[in-house]
Scaffold this active site. Structure first.
Site, PDB file in Angstrom:
ATOM      1  CG  ASP A  87      25.907  17.716  38.927  1.00 21.85           C
ATOM      2  OD1 ASP A  87      25.872  16.548  38.487  1.00 21.85           O
ATOM      3  OD2 ASP A  87      24.898  18.413  39.115  1.00 21.85           O
TER       4      ASP A  87
ATOM      5  CE  LYS B 276      21.293  19.351  38.112  1.00 19.81           C
ATOM      6  NZ  LYS B 276      22.108  18.654  39.140  1.00 19.81           N
TER       7      LYS B 276
ATOM      8  CE  LYS C 216      23.989  21.873  38.157  1.00 18.92           C
ATOM      9  NZ  LYS C 216      24.442  21.215  39.406  1.00 18.92           N
TER      10      LYS C 216
END
Length: 223
Positions: free
Chosen positions: A91, A182, A153
Site C-alpha cells: 500500500d 479499498k 485506497k
C-alpha cells in the site's frame, strides 16, 4: 451479508508507531483465525511476520507512509525491500504536493515505477481522500487506472479523516475497469463495513472489525 464474507475483505491492520511484536503477533493470529484477506503491518515487521505465518496469510505493508512525500526512488527501494522480506501486498502513499501542484503526470509515473517494482504483487494506491477536492479525486481515479495499479485506497488513517461513503461512491463511478477499491480509516461497525462493500469497496482496511466479531461471540456465548 454474512460476517465471514465481510471478514474476507478485511486487511486486518496495525500501523501504530509504537506497535510491539506481541501486538503484531495478535494481529497475525486473529487474521489467520478469522481468514481475513491480509494483515497490514509496518515494513520493519514484514520479514519476521512472513516467517511467523509461513504462507498461511498474505502480508501487506505500507511505503511512503503516511505522508507520501519521500522521493520516488526511496519508495521504489522500500517496495523492493518489503517484497524481498516477504510482503505479498504493498500500500503506497502518493505525493500530495504533486497533486496540489496539478502535476498528475508525475503522480502517474511514480505509481508506474512502483508497480514495476512490485512485479506480480498487489499494489494499492493511497490517495488520502480527506485532503482532496472532488475534482482531484476524479482525476486521480484516472491516474490510478492508467498506472496499472490494482487498487485505489481512500486513506492512511493518519490524516484528518478516513473513508467516507461519498468518496467510495465517487471512486466506484470514475475508476476504470480492473481497478478495485479499498476503503480504510474509521470503519468501526459491521453495518458500515457492509455499506462500503455495497458501494463498491472490495477491501476494507480496519483494526476494529475482528474485535467487534469477537465481542459478539462472547455475548452469544459462542466464543
Amino acid at each position: 451479508m454474512e460476517v465471514k464474507d465481510i471478514l474476507k475483505t478485511v486487511d486486518h491492520t496495525l500501523l501504530a508507531t509504537t506497535a510491539t511484536w506481541p501486538e503484531i503477533q495478535t494481529i497475525l493470529d486473529d487474521a489467520m483465525a478469522y481468514e481475513t484477506a491480509s494483515a497490514c503491518i509496518p515494513a520493519s515487521y514484514v520479514k519476521k511476520a512472513a516467517e511467523y505465518v509461513s504462507g498461511k496469510l498474505a502480508i501487506c505493508t505500507v511505503i511512503g507512509f503516511p505522508n507520501g512525500y519521500s522521493t520516488t526512488a526511496a519508495k521504489v527501494f522500500e517496495c523492493q525491500d518489503a517484497i524481498k522480506n516477504g510482503a505479498d501486498e504493498i500500500d503506497m502513499v502518493i505525493n500530495l504536493t504533486d497533486v496540489k501542484n496539478g502535476d498528475f503526470d508525475t503522480v502517474e509515473e511514480e505509481i508506474r515505477q512502483i508497480k514495476a517494482a512490485c512485479q506480480d504483487h498487489i499494489l494499492k494506491v493511497i490517495v488520502e481522500t480527506c485532503q482532496l477536492t472532488k475534482e482531484e479525486l476524479i482525476e486521480l481515479c484516472g491516474v490510478v487506472t492508467r498506472s496499472g495499479a490494482d487498487f485505489i485506497k481512500t486513506s492512511t488513517g493518519f490524516s484528518t479523516a478516513g473513508a467516507t461513503f461519498e468518496d467510495v461512491e465517487v471512486m466506484a463511478k470514475y475508476v476504470g475497469e480492473g481497478v478495485k477499491i479499498k476503503a480504510a480509516g474509521g470503519i468501526s461497525s459491521l453495518e458500515d463495513a457492509e455499506k462500503f462493500i455495497a458501494l463498491g469497496a472490495s477491501r476494507l482496511g480496519t483494526s476494529r472489525i475482528i474485535k467487534i466479531v469477537k465481542n459478539q461471540k462472547v455475548e452469544e456465548g459462542t466464543y
